[in-house]
Each structure stands twice: as C-alpha cells, then as structure tokens.
Design a protein around this motif. Structure first.
Motif, PDB file in Angstrom:
ATOM      1  N   ASN A  64      31.344  64.403  46.227  1.00  0.00           N
ATOM      2  CA  ASN A  64      31.683  63.385  45.234  1.00  0.00           C
ATOM      3  C   ASN A  64      31.058  63.621  43.866  1.00  0.00           C
ATOM      4  OD1 ASN A  64      33.291  61.243  46.755  1.00  0.00           O
ATOM      5  ND2 ASN A  64      31.588  61.686  48.136  1.00  0.00           N
ATOM      6  N   ALA A  65      30.515  64.788  43.620  1.00  0.00           N
ATOM      7  CA  ALA A  65      29.802  65.058  42.362  1.00  0.00           C
ATOM      8  C   ALA A  65      30.671  64.804  41.131  1.00  0.00           C
ATOM      9  CB  ALA A  65      29.264  66.488  42.350  1.00  0.00           C
ATOM     10  N   ILE A  66      31.915  65.245  41.141  1.00  0.00           N
ATOM     11  CA  ILE A  66      32.790  65.063  39.974  1.00  0.00           C
ATOM     12  C   ILE A  66      33.080  63.577  39.755  1.00  0.00           C
ATOM     13  CG2 ILE A  66      35.054  65.582  38.986  1.00  0.00           C
ATOM     14  CD1 ILE A  66      33.035  67.952  39.095  1.00  0.00           C
ATOM     15  N   THR A  67      33.327  62.834  40.822  1.00  0.00           N
ATOM     16  CA  THR A  67      33.567  61.389  40.697  1.00  0.00           C
ATOM     17  C   THR A  67      32.332  60.687  40.159  1.00  0.00           C
ATOM     18  OG1 THR A  67      35.129  61.457  42.527  1.00  0.00           O
ATOM     19  CG2 THR A  67      34.200  59.299  41.974  1.00  0.00           C
ATOM     20  N   ILE A  68      31.160  61.057  40.667  1.00  0.00           N
ATOM     21  CA  ILE A  68      29.916  60.460  40.172  1.00  0.00           C
ATOM     22  C   ILE A  68      29.748  60.772  38.693  1.00  0.00           C
ATOM     23  CG2 ILE A  68      27.402  60.489  40.370  1.00  0.00           C
ATOM     24  CD1 ILE A  68      27.859  61.142  43.411  1.00  0.00           C
ATOM     25  N   ALA A  69      30.019  62.005  38.291  1.00  0.00           N
ATOM     26  CA  ALA A  69      29.911  62.379  36.875  1.00  0.00           C
ATOM     27  C   ALA A  69      30.885  61.572  36.022  1.00  0.00           C
ATOM     28  CB  ALA A  69      30.178  63.877  36.709  1.00  0.00           C
ATOM     29  N   ASP A  70      32.101  61.381  36.513  1.00  0.00           N
ATOM     30  CA  ASP A  70      33.074  60.561  35.780  1.00  0.00           C
ATOM     31  C   ASP A  70      32.560  59.137  35.601  1.00  0.00           C
ATOM     32  OD1 ASP A  70      34.819  62.705  35.592  1.00  0.00           O
ATOM     33  OD2 ASP A  70      36.103  62.034  37.246  1.00  0.00           O
ATOM     34  N   GLU A  71      31.948  58.592  36.645  1.00  0.00           N
ATOM     35  CA  GLU A  71      31.404  57.233  36.553  1.00  0.00           C
ATOM     36  C   GLU A  71      30.249  57.169  35.566  1.00  0.00           C
ATOM     37  OE1 GLU A  71      30.532  55.514  40.338  1.00  0.00           O
ATOM     38  OE2 GLU A  71      32.599  55.713  41.026  1.00  0.00           O
ATOM     39  N   ILE A  72      29.402  58.190  35.563  1.00  0.00           N
ATOM     40  CA  ILE A  72      28.278  58.215  34.625  1.00  0.00           C
ATOM     41  C   ILE A  72      28.801  58.146  33.193  1.00  0.00           C
ATOM     42  CG2 ILE A  72      26.380  59.605  33.707  1.00  0.00           C
ATOM     43  CD1 ILE A  72      26.091  60.753  36.599  1.00  0.00           C
ATOM     44  N   ARG A  73      29.865  58.890  32.916  1.00  0.00           N
ATOM     45  CA  ARG A  73      30.433  58.893  31.550  1.00  0.00           C
ATOM     46  C   ARG A  73      31.146  57.583  31.227  1.00  0.00           C
ATOM     47  NH1 ARG A  73      31.244  64.336  33.111  1.00  0.00           N
ATOM     48  NH2 ARG A  73      33.264  63.813  33.969  1.00  0.00           N
ATOM     49  N   MET A  74      31.654  56.892  32.229  1.00  0.00           N
ATOM     50  CA  MET A  74      32.391  55.650  32.014  1.00  0.00           C
ATOM     51  C   MET A  74      31.474  54.439  31.829  1.00  0.00           C
ATOM     52  SD  MET A  74      34.793  53.655  34.739  1.00  0.00           S
ATOM     53  CE  MET A  74      33.338  53.328  35.698  1.00  0.00           C
ATOM     54  N   ILE A  75      30.370  54.394  32.539  1.00  0.00           N
ATOM     55  CA  ILE A  75      29.516  53.206  32.567  1.00  0.00           C
ATOM     56  C   ILE A  75      29.092  52.724  31.175  1.00  0.00           C
ATOM     57  CG2 ILE A  75      27.243  52.351  33.306  1.00  0.00           C
ATOM     58  CD1 ILE A  75      27.732  53.933  35.939  1.00  0.00           C
ATOM     59  N   PRO A  76      28.696  53.604  30.250  1.00  0.00           N
ATOM     60  CA  PRO A  76      28.265  53.087  28.936  1.00  0.00           C
ATOM     61  C   PRO A  76      29.352  52.324  28.174  1.00  0.00           C
ATOM     62  CG  PRO A  76      27.485  55.324  29.228  1.00  0.00           C
ATOM     63  CD  PRO A  76      28.441  55.037  30.364  1.00  0.00           C
ATOM     64  N   GLN A  77      30.599  52.494  28.555  1.00  0.00           N
ATOM     65  CA  GLN A  77      31.676  51.760  27.894  1.00  0.00           C
ATOM     66  C   GLN A  77      31.700  50.285  28.294  1.00  0.00           C
ATOM     67  OE1 GLN A  77      35.424  53.883  28.381  1.00  0.00           O
ATOM     68  NE2 GLN A  77      34.275  55.791  28.534  1.00  0.00           N
ATOM     69  N   PHE A  78      31.053  49.959  29.389  1.00  0.00           N
ATOM     70  CA  PHE A  78      31.020  48.584  29.878  1.00  0.00           C
ATOM     71  C   PHE A  78      29.917  47.849  29.129  1.00  0.00           C
ATOM     72  CE2 PHE A  78      29.674  45.348  33.057  1.00  0.00           C
ATOM     73  CZ  PHE A  78      30.853  44.624  33.073  1.00  0.00           C
ATOM     74  N   GLN A  79      30.304  47.017  28.184  1.00  0.00           N
ATOM     75  CA  GLN A  79      29.347  46.307  27.330  1.00  0.00           C
ATOM     76  C   GLN A  79      29.712  44.824  27.265  1.00  0.00           C
ATOM     77  OE1 GLN A  79      26.559  47.588  25.786  1.00  0.00           O
ATOM     78  NE2 GLN A  79      26.954  49.507  26.831  1.00  0.00           N
ATOM     79  N   PRO A  80      29.488  44.088  28.350  1.00  0.00           N
ATOM     80  CA  PRO A  80      29.835  42.673  28.338  1.00  0.00           C
ATOM     81  C   PRO A  80      28.890  41.895  27.425  1.00  0.00           C
ATOM     82  CG  PRO A  80      28.559  43.165  30.283  1.00  0.00           C
ATOM     83  CD  PRO A  80      28.832  44.481  29.596  1.00  0.00           C
ATOM     84  N   THR A  81      29.349  40.738  27.019  1.00  0.00           N
ATOM     85  CA  THR A  81      28.513  39.818  26.255  1.00  0.00           C
ATOM     86  C   THR A  81      28.103  38.673  27.178  1.00  0.00           C
ATOM     87  OG1 THR A  81      30.367  38.441  25.565  1.00  0.00           O
ATOM     88  CG2 THR A  81      29.830  40.352  24.152  1.00  0.00           C
ATOM     89  N   VAL A  82      27.148  37.882  26.727  1.00  0.00           N
ATOM     90  CA  VAL A  82      26.754  36.706  27.508  1.00  0.00           C
ATOM     91  C   VAL A  82      27.957  35.776  27.654  1.00  0.00           C
ATOM     92  CG1 VAL A  82      25.254  34.668  27.540  1.00  0.00           C
ATOM     93  CG2 VAL A  82      24.316  36.900  26.911  1.00  0.00           C
ATOM     94  N   ALA A  83      28.781  35.683  26.609  1.00  0.00           N
ATOM     95  CA  ALA A  83      29.988  34.847  26.685  1.00  0.00           C
ATOM     96  C   ALA A  83      30.950  35.374  27.752  1.00  0.00           C
ATOM     97  CB  ALA A  83      30.684  34.782  25.333  1.00  0.00           C
ATOM     98  N   ASP A  84      31.104  36.703  27.844  1.00  0.00           N
ATOM     99  CA  ASP A  84      31.960  37.278  28.893  1.00  0.00           C
ATOM    100  C   ASP A  84      31.467  36.865  30.272  1.00  0.00           C
ATOM    101  OD1 ASP A  84      33.519  38.726  27.036  1.00  0.00           O
ATOM    102  OD2 ASP A  84      32.227  40.500  27.200  1.00  0.00           O
ATOM    103  N   LEU A  85      30.171  36.963  30.470  1.00  0.00           N
ATOM    104  CA  LEU A  85      29.599  36.608  31.769  1.00  0.00           C
ATOM    105  C   LEU A  85      29.768  35.122  32.046  1.00  0.00           C
ATOM    106  CD1 LEU A  85      26.313  38.696  31.552  1.00  0.00           C
ATOM    107  CD2 LEU A  85      28.421  39.303  32.763  1.00  0.00           C
ATOM    108  N   GLY A  86      29.561  34.306  31.029  1.00  0.00           N
ATOM    109  CA  GLY A  86      29.699  32.860  31.195  1.00  0.00           C
ATOM    110  C   GLY A  86      31.116  32.421  31.482  1.00  0.00           C
ATOM    111  N   ALA A  87      32.077  33.282  31.156  1.00  0.00           N
ATOM    112  CA  ALA A  87      33.487  32.945  31.386  1.00  0.00           C
ATOM    113  C   ALA A  87      33.925  33.223  32.825  1.00  0.00           C
ATOM    114  CB  ALA A  87      34.368  33.730  30.413  1.00  0.00           C
ATOM    115  N   ILE A  88      33.073  33.828  33.632  1.00  0.00           N
ATOM    116  CA  ILE A  88      33.418  34.114  35.027  1.00  0.00           C
ATOM    117  C   ILE A  88      33.515  32.789  35.774  1.00  0.00           C
ATOM    118  CG2 ILE A  88      32.650  35.182  37.181  1.00  0.00           C
ATOM    119  CD1 ILE A  88      31.263  37.325  35.405  1.00  0.00           C
ATOM    120  N   ARG A  89      34.661  32.540  36.372  1.00  0.00           N
ATOM    121  CA  ARG A  89      34.891  31.272  37.068  1.00  0.00           C
ATOM    122  C   ARG A  89      34.972  31.433  38.586  1.00  0.00           C
ATOM    123  NH1 ARG A  89      32.611  29.339  33.608  1.00  0.00           N
ATOM    124  NH2 ARG A  89      33.509  28.675  31.667  1.00  0.00           N
TER     125      ARG A  89
END
Length: 142
Positions: free
Chosen positions: A55-80
C-alpha cells in the motif's frame, strides 16, 4: 479524530513537511516516518510489513492529499450527524488538541482509557459499546 489542518498546527506542520518531501515512488523510510508520526511507532509495528509494501503508493497519495483538508471551526460546528470523536488516552498531545478543537465546535468527544492512537486495536470492546450506544440513541430519536 481526523486531521484538522491548521486548527492543530503541530500535526498540520508535520504532515505538510512530509507531503513536501515525498515523491511519486517514496522510499520505505518516508512511509514509515509518516506512519510513526500519525500512529506512533508501536502501532505502526502492528501493520504487517507486506501490507505497508503493498500500500505504499496509496499511503503516499494520502500524505499528499491530507494538507488540502483545512476545515474551519464553523465547518466543524455545522456537522449535524451524531458524531463522537475519540482520542486514545496515550495519544500524542496534538491528538488531544484535536479533540479539544472538536469539543469546542460542539461535537461529542471522548478520551478512550488505556488506548493509544488506534482504539479499535487497543480498546475494541469499548469502541463497540460506543457504537452500540450511538445506534441505540439514534434509533430512539427516530
């Protein structure tokens, strides 16, 4: 708990640094460094080496993708949806900081006694009880 981007600066910085230095065909040492940072070395050692290799290539893809996830406190507060964010009692401090961010946004959080970063491995019975409780509460509310 999920990665929370800049809401947990220490973890965000570590992941960004790894994403910046990882290539399309990362050396195994880079993959192991990432898994050690996210899960801790003791938990990473529970992953079979052949699984990591496969799974090394998949893990590497995830490592590169994770920094794009930048939620705000408002995003989190909107979870219902009913949500419980867990963190293992023995998880690194930045994981507890993430749980505190989620709690401040209004999500239910729980520190799982005796667990590290991977509660399904460390405390599977407790995790099952939490899921059963949520299913029962959800069914009663419906």
């Amino acid at each position: 708990e999920p990665f929370l981007g800049g809401l947990v600066p220490e973890l965000d910085q570590s992941v960004r640094e790894m994403a910046d230095r990882i290539g399309d065909d990362p050396p195994l040492a880079e993959i192991l460094d990432f898994l050690d940072t996210v899960y801790g070395e003791a938990h990473r050692r529970r992953f079979p080496p052949e699984w990591i290799d496969r799974n090394a290539i998949t893990i590497a893809d995830e490592i590169r993708m994770i920094p794009q996830f930048q939620p705000t406190v408002a995003d989190l507060g909107a979870i219902r949806q009913p949500t419980i964010a867990t963190v293992g009692e023995r998880s690194p401090d930045y994981r507890h900081a993430g749980n505190a961010v989620l709690a401040a946004a209004g999500l239910e959080t729980l520190v799982m006694p005796g667990a590290g970063h991977v509660p399904p491995i460390d405390q599977p019975e407790l995790l099952v009880r939490l899921v059963e409780r949520e299913l029962t509460v959800g069914a009663q509310a419906a």
